[in-house]
Write an enzyme that holds these catalytic residues in place. Structure first.
Site, PDB file in Angstrom:
ATOM      1  N   CYS A  42       0.839  -1.203   0.000  1.00  0.00           N
ATOM      2  CA  CYS A  42       0.000   0.000   0.000  1.00  0.00           C
ATOM      3  C   CYS A  42       0.871   1.249   0.000  1.00  0.00           C
ATOM      4  CB  CYS A  42      -0.937  -0.010   1.217  1.00  0.00           C
ATOM      5  SG  CYS A  42      -1.993   1.444   1.296  1.00  0.00           S
ATOM      6  N   CYS A  77      -0.409   4.111   2.146  1.00  0.00           N
ATOM      7  CA  CYS A  77      -0.178   3.927   3.589  1.00  0.00           C
ATOM      8  C   CYS A  77       1.289   4.156   3.941  1.00  0.00           C
ATOM      9  CB  CYS A  77      -0.539   2.515   4.038  1.00  0.00           C
ATOM     10  SG  CYS A  77      -2.050   1.876   3.331  1.00  0.00           S
ATOM     11  N   ASP A  78       2.198   3.630   3.141  1.00  0.00           N
ATOM     12  CA  ASP A  78       3.593   3.538   3.568  1.00  0.00           C
ATOM     13  C   ASP A  78       4.577   4.372   2.749  1.00  0.00           C
ATOM     14  OD1 ASP A  78       2.846   1.707   5.566  1.00  0.00           O
ATOM     15  OD2 ASP A  78       2.891   0.058   4.136  1.00  0.00           O
TER      16      ASP A  78
END
Ligand code: NDP
Length: 316
Positions: free
Chosen positions: A140, A143-144
């Protein structure tokens, strides 16, 4: 084997942000929800480290802690959270029937499905090891990606997700290598155009990932060109995999409408499936956004839809 069938007003299947949020709302509406967690209590977020984009946590929170908080909030209002996997359903019957771990039979007036989706991985040994140790392997980018600001990263995949995530990463990272296994991309023409016209994205065509280097964190990625058989080591600190997700919806086949990838089909603007009293929320019905906060929002919709159905049908 259980001899007595247990009946509940609201049964929730799955324990990601969607399931727990549905539980918070259903419990507060006095629907006395019972939630079965599935095999990974807390869902996909329990496999991530820092979550910096869930509103309300200005300093960030780890995925497992966030899920514990959501669970505690659901339990505070009386949700019964139980460990167990839904293995069979009969959603067309009245009441609806759900079997847990193949033995426990539950009946329910409403069922909220929040079984999520699972990211697909390449299957390399070092990919699994570094992913489990939070060593810079992620599925992701949204997300990261932030953790790799100013660094060089690689992303595998050639669909819309990979193209979208490569573009996202290119805004944060110094350089993005996009590893494409064929000589063309599956992504839409518009997305491909964007990728090809971004200066700091380098596309490696006909390339397959052979290994990921690094003991505790990613230190490089070895890529093999399938036409020349030559190996090349990319000097990257992050490795993103965007080769698709599989929605966890196999047990609903033949009963609930789904698209050709298995994502449950809902009536737009609602969480309603093709069966009254059955609602689909979170990633099992969302191939586009797939964020904790959007899953949580749809979980709320599922509980409100269930509550309204129960009230209008005179059940609750
Ligand atoms: P897709 O299944 O569309 O694409 C997966 C990609 O990964 C393909 O290019 C495939 O290669 C590649 N791949 C699969 N396995 C491997 C492997 N082992 N090694 C290397 N590469 C591999 O998945 P997406 O997640 O991209 O998209 C899913 C759906 O969601 C699609 O319908 C997409 O259109 C949609 N979507 C829409 C968005 C939007 O509209 N904004 C955003 C994101 C997704 P190959 O092509 O060779 O098979």
């Amino acid at each position: 084997m259980q001899s007595k069938i247990e009946h509940v007003t609201c049964l929730i299947i799955g324990s990601g942000p969607a399931g727990y949020t549905a539980a918070i709302y259903a419990a507060r509406a006095d629907l006395k929800p019972v939630l079965y967690t599935g095999l990974t209590p807390g869902g996909q977020l329990t496999e991530t480290t820092e979550v910096d984009n869930f509103p309300g946590y200005p300093k960030g929170i780890t995925g497992p802690e966030l899920m514990e908080d959501l669970k505690a909030q659901a339990e505070r209002f009386g949700t019964q959270v139980r460990f167990g996997l839904a293995t069979k359903v009969d959603l067309k019957s009245t009441p609806k029937k759900v079997w847990i771990d193949e033995t426990i039979e539950m009946t329910a007036d409403t069922v909220i499905i929040s079984t999520g989706a699972s990211a697909k991985w390449i299957g390399l040994e070092n990919e699994t090891r570094l992913r489990m140790n939070a060593g810079g392997v992620s599925a992701c980018a949204v997300c990261d990606g932030f953790f790799f600001k100013g660094q060089e990263v690689a992303i595998v995949g050639a669909g819309d997700t990979a193209a979208e995530e490569a573009t996202y990463l290119s805004k944060l990272c110094k350089k993005v290598y996009m590893i494409v296994r064929r000589g063309e991309m599956r992504a839409s023409k518009a997305m491909q155009h964007r990728v090809k016209n971004t200066a700091n994205i380098e596309i490696l065509w006909n390339s397959e990932t052979v290994d990921i280097l690094g003991k505790d964190a990613v230190e490089g990625v070895v890529v093999k060109n399938s036409e020349t058989s030559e190996n090349r080591t990319l000097d990257v600190t992050g490795f993103f995999v965007a080769i698709g997700h599989k929605p966890n919806t196999d047990i609903f086949k033949g009963q609930l409408n789904m698209d050709d990838l298995g994502y449950l089909t809902i009536i737009p603007g609602s969480s309603k499936t093709n069966i009254e009293g059955v609602y689909a929320v979170g990633d099992c019905a969302d191939k586009t956004y797939r964020q904790a906060v959007t899953a949580a929002g749809s979980g709320c919709m599922g509980a409100l839809d269930a509550e309204r159905y129960l009230a209008s049908s005179g059940i609750h």
